[in-house]
Design an enzyme around this catalytic site. Structure first.
Site, PDB file in Angstrom:
ATOM      1  N   ALA A  25      -1.159   6.458   7.951  1.00  0.00           N
ATOM      2  CA  ALA A  25       0.307   6.553   7.963  1.00  0.00           C
ATOM      3  C   ALA A  25       0.710   8.014   7.910  1.00  0.00           C
ATOM      4  CB  ALA A  25       0.917   5.798   6.775  1.00  0.00           C
ATOM      5  N   GLY A  27       4.087  10.429   6.483  1.00  0.00           N
ATOM      6  CA  GLY A  27       5.278  10.390   5.638  1.00  0.00           C
ATOM      7  C   GLY A  27       6.016  11.707   5.669  1.00  0.00           C
ATOM      8  N   GLY A  28       6.900  11.903   4.688  1.00  0.00           N
ATOM      9  CA  GLY A  28       7.734  13.086   4.664  1.00  0.00           C
ATOM     10  C   GLY A  28       6.999  14.346   4.247  1.00  0.00           C
ATOM     11  N   MET A  29       5.868  14.202   3.519  1.00  0.00           N
ATOM     12  CA  MET A  29       5.152  15.374   3.041  1.00  0.00           C
ATOM     13  C   MET A  29       3.747  15.481   3.607  1.00  0.00           C
ATOM     14  SD  MET A  29       6.029  15.663  -0.995  1.00  0.00           S
ATOM     15  CE  MET A  29       5.045  14.222  -1.367  1.00  0.00           C
ATOM     16  N   VAL A  32      -1.722  10.286   5.757  1.00  0.00           N
ATOM     17  CA  VAL A  32      -2.697   9.569   4.948  1.00  0.00           C
ATOM     18  C   VAL A  32      -3.784   9.029   5.869  1.00  0.00           C
ATOM     19  CG1 VAL A  32      -3.086   7.690   3.309  1.00  0.00           C
ATOM     20  CG2 VAL A  32      -0.936   8.951   3.272  1.00  0.00           C
ATOM     21  N   LYS A  47      -4.917  12.021   1.394  1.00  0.00           N
ATOM     22  CA  LYS A  47      -3.545  12.458   1.679  1.00  0.00           C
ATOM     23  C   LYS A  47      -3.587  13.951   1.982  1.00  0.00           C
ATOM     24  CE  LYS A  47      -0.119  10.787  -0.738  1.00  0.00           C
ATOM     25  NZ  LYS A  47       0.817  10.187   0.210  1.00  0.00           N
ATOM     26  N   ASP A 141      10.316   8.954  -7.422  1.00  0.00           N
ATOM     27  CA  ASP A 141      10.503   8.414  -6.069  1.00  0.00           C
ATOM     28  C   ASP A 141      10.079   6.949  -6.039  1.00  0.00           C
ATOM     29  OD1 ASP A 141      11.269   8.406  -3.436  1.00  0.00           O
ATOM     30  OD2 ASP A 141       9.440   9.318  -2.669  1.00  0.00           O
TER      31      ASP A 141
END
Length: 714
Positions: A25, A27-29, A32, A47, A141
């Site tokens: 995946a 994501g915003g940062m 993965v 990550k 979060d």
């Protein structure tokens, strides 16, 4: 059809240890990946931070620190952090690999969930948050995308501490956290604590029960301001029929004022479990009707999940996802039931051998088989002539057959007469014992030590008064001192179990007495660099506050001149310490020395705290005499003390040839002289009627450039 672009990290070895197998995946940062730890031969989730974050030294320091804090947290409902590293090209975090799906995937698939399932999921999430809060960690979060539903039925919450790493390593005031679940104080004040996680969990519970988020808008800022200025509505306003206790729970978690919410995950967990045990089966199994569009209203898509969804095929081929609630708290999990969630959205419950709820014989009903709704009936032959034959279901038929079989084997008379009186005495004694036992049990569980009582709310009361209230309720208790940010020292914080949970009188209760807020001494960071000061403050459980800059003649640039509060001052957890950083010596004004002699100019520059440098090449100047400064660099402004000012020395004016103009026309002579850089003055003799040059001063030869030539004209 375009071929997918292969990720550059796939099939590479990270840090000589982790072999990257596939992208899971983005994501915003970070991205993965599924990777294999070659040293321990196990699958892990890798990550990898995006390059712009990996290039930020401040972020990497915070990232490394938060990873260490998260790694110390070990709990069945929290994704474990196994390792972290920073190489020349990337920064990464190694986490427990959780094959399964996210809560977002389940909500997108099913829409509104039943309270039974929603509370079971929340129980695991809040228990994980409670463990983190107990360890001093705040998630920041909490959202469905960070709740992982493993294939083996376990429920885990991921990404502890990473939002904090982003928010505290940059000084831009950026809001970190998904806006749909953002606590109001994060928008208005920017600070987060355990109650911010509780708010996000309350929004998530609202969405699970209703299938929609409470606030939506055309832009994230509209949603954020809705959290600040509006109260979260009761879920029953959208889904009439939901239990009132669920409305109260959501409103309690999502109060705009953090002081009105549960103080942390541990406080919320106690109330959550109390509500689960107090709701009826009908209230727990109620499910909000699907929305008119037929689809769940949850917005967003899974981000940064550790794995994709895993499906189990039923005998008919329908895909289901299984969530095992046996791992939850034994008092609230409902036994060892496993809820099977069909993709059609209709929940069924698979019950263990212990039996189905509502039965009185271990789940077998009146026979050894489950009821069959479409069983055929039969005629028992008992026709009384008053109507149609009475017909029995197959279930009743089997029960009747067993009853007849037992009656056929029952003796009709005793072969031994025995002693009736002795039997009567034994029966009387047995009945007396049973009655005494029943009476004792009734007293024990009704008014004695086994009676259920509600734990009184003793928060913010004196210890003596709290002990009196517990004693009046028939409870025995012990005391334990705890730090508390709200309740004053010496007063009762609450109890464990928390009020108003019902307990047996013989169960011990712990009275929690406040020691006041936990205080931490401020370290001395004067003369330290800003980077070192930040590390010292973090080690002391404090944070770096406002940073100002000042000139200093004694403290090197970049080092701290002063701090507020002063060293050894006691502050609360994560309190801010403001510092003043040196910009080095103050700059000095450049003196104007143009026109001064060389020696005088050098003295003036050095007296101002600067260095004077004389340019090797001198230049002619029509206005500055030889030996004087004709130019300086820089000419003015501010310079750091010790900087250099370059001086250019004049050679005086340049000597230019002057022709003989006697007998020539005055106009042409004047024009020629001006073109050579001279100033021309004309003196007319006898009115200058002829316009001819009779004499000139100076005469033919050379003269300084810019000097005056006098023409006498007749």
């Amino acid at each position: 059809m375009h071929e997918p672009v292969k990720d550059s990290l796939v099939e590479t070895l990270v840090d000589d240890r982790y072999f990257v197998r596939s992208l899971v995946a983005r994501g915003g940062m970070s991205s993965v990946y599924l990777a294999t730890d070659r040293r321990l031969d196990r699958d892990v989730a890798l990550k990898v931070l995006y390059p712009h974050l990996a290039a930020d030294r401040g972020f990497l320091r915070r990232f490394e620190s938060e990873a260490k804090s998260a790694a110390r947290l070990s709990h069945p409902h929290v994704v474990g952090v196994l390792d972290q590293g920073i190489t020349d090209s990337l920064a990464y975090l190694v986490m427990e690999y959780v094959p399964g799906r996210t809560l977002r995937g389940l909500m997108d698939e099913r829409g509104p969930l039943s309270p039974r399932l929603a509370l079971a999921l929340m129980d695991a999430v809040v228990e994980g948050l409670a463990a983190a809060h107990d360890a001093g960690l705040v998630h920041r979060d909490v959202k469905p995308e960070n709740v992982l539903l493993a294939d083996n039925g376990r429920i885990k919450i991921a990404d502890f501490g990473l939002a904090r790493a982003v928010s505290t390593s940059t000084n831009t005031g950026t809001l970190v956290g998904t806006v749909a679940y953002l606590a109001p104080e994060l928008v208005t004040a920017g600070g987060a604590d355990e109650r911010s996680d509780v708010y996000s969990a309350g929004i998530m519970l609202y969405e699970m029960l209703t299938g929609r988020q409470p606030f939506t808008g055309d832009s994230p800022i509209q949603v954020a301001f809705a959290h600040v200025h509006s109260s979260v509505p009761a879920p029953s306003a959208l889904c009439p029929g939901l239990a009132e206790d669920l409305d109260d729970l959501v409103r309690w978690c999502t109060a705009k004022d953090p002081e009105e919410r549960p103080v942390n995950g541990r406080a919320l967990l106690g109330e959550l479990r109390h509500i689960r045990t107090s709701l009826s089966d009908g209230e727990l199994d109620f499910r909000c009707a699907p929305h008119p569009d037929g689809s769940p209203a949850s917005s967003g898509s899974p981000t940064e999940a550790l794995s994709g969804a895993t499906e189990v095929l039923t005998g008919a081929g329908a895909a289901t996802s299984v969530i095992d609630t046996s791992a939850l708290h034994p008092d609230v999990a409902g036994g060892n039931s496993t809820e099977v969630i069909h993709r059609s959205g209709n929940p069924t419950t698979v019950f263990p051998a212990g039996g189905r709820p509502g039965s009185h014989d271990g789940g077998r009903g009146t026979d050894d088989y489950p009821a069959e709704e479409n069983d055929e009936t039969y005629d028992d032959g008992d026709d009384d002539g008053q109507g149609p034959h009475r017909r029995l279901s197959k279930r009743d038929e089997r029960a009747l057959a067993r009853h007849n079989d037992r009656e056929a084997h029952r003796p009709q008379m005793s072969l031994r007469s025995g002693k009736p009186r002795r039997r009567g005495i034994l029966v009387a004694v047995l009945l007396a014992v049973l009655l005494a036992g029943a009476a004792f049990a009734g007293w024990f569980f009704g008014a004695g030590p086994g009676a259920l009582v509600s734990v009184p709310d003793v928060s913010n009361t004196a210890v003596e008064e709290a002990g009196t209230q517990l004693g009046d309720a028939g409870l025995t208790y012990t005391t334990d001192e705890v730090f508390d940010e709200v309740v004053a020292a010496g007063l009762a914080v609450g109890t464990d179990p928390a009020a108003p949970r019902e307990v047996r009188r013989f169960q011990p209760v712990t009275l929690l007495v406040s020691k006041g807020p936990e205080l931490f001494p401020v370290p001395n960071v004067v003369q330290r660099t800003l980077e070192a000061a930040g590390a010292d403050l973090q080690e002391a459980d404090l944070t770096l506050g406002a940073v100002t800059e000042e000139y200093s003649e004694s403290v090197a640039a970049g080092s701290i001149i002063s701090q507020q509060p002063l060293p050894d001052t006691l502050l609360r957890l994560d309190a801010q310490v403001n510092v003043t950083v040196s910009r080095g010596p103050a700059p000095v004004e450049v003196p104007a020395v143009t026109g001064l002699g060389e020696e005088a100019a050098v003295e003036a520059v050095e007296a101002a705290g600067l260095k004077a440098a004389v340019a090797p090449d001198k230049v002619n100047s029509a206005s500055v005499p030889a030996g004087a400064v004709v130019a300086q660099t820089p000419a003015s402004g501010l310079l750091e003390r010790g900087s250099t000012v370059t001086l250019t020395i004049s050679l005086g004016p340049r000597m230019v040839e002057v022709p003989n103009y006697v007998g020539q026309r005055a106009e042409s002579a004047r024009a020629d002289l001006e073109s050579r850089g001279f100033t021309v003055e004309v003196e007319n003799l006898l009115g200058g009627l002829l316009g001819l040059v009779r004499d000139q001063d100076p005469g033919a030869g050379t003269a300084p450039e810019g000097s005056t030539v006098i023409l006498k004209v007749v």
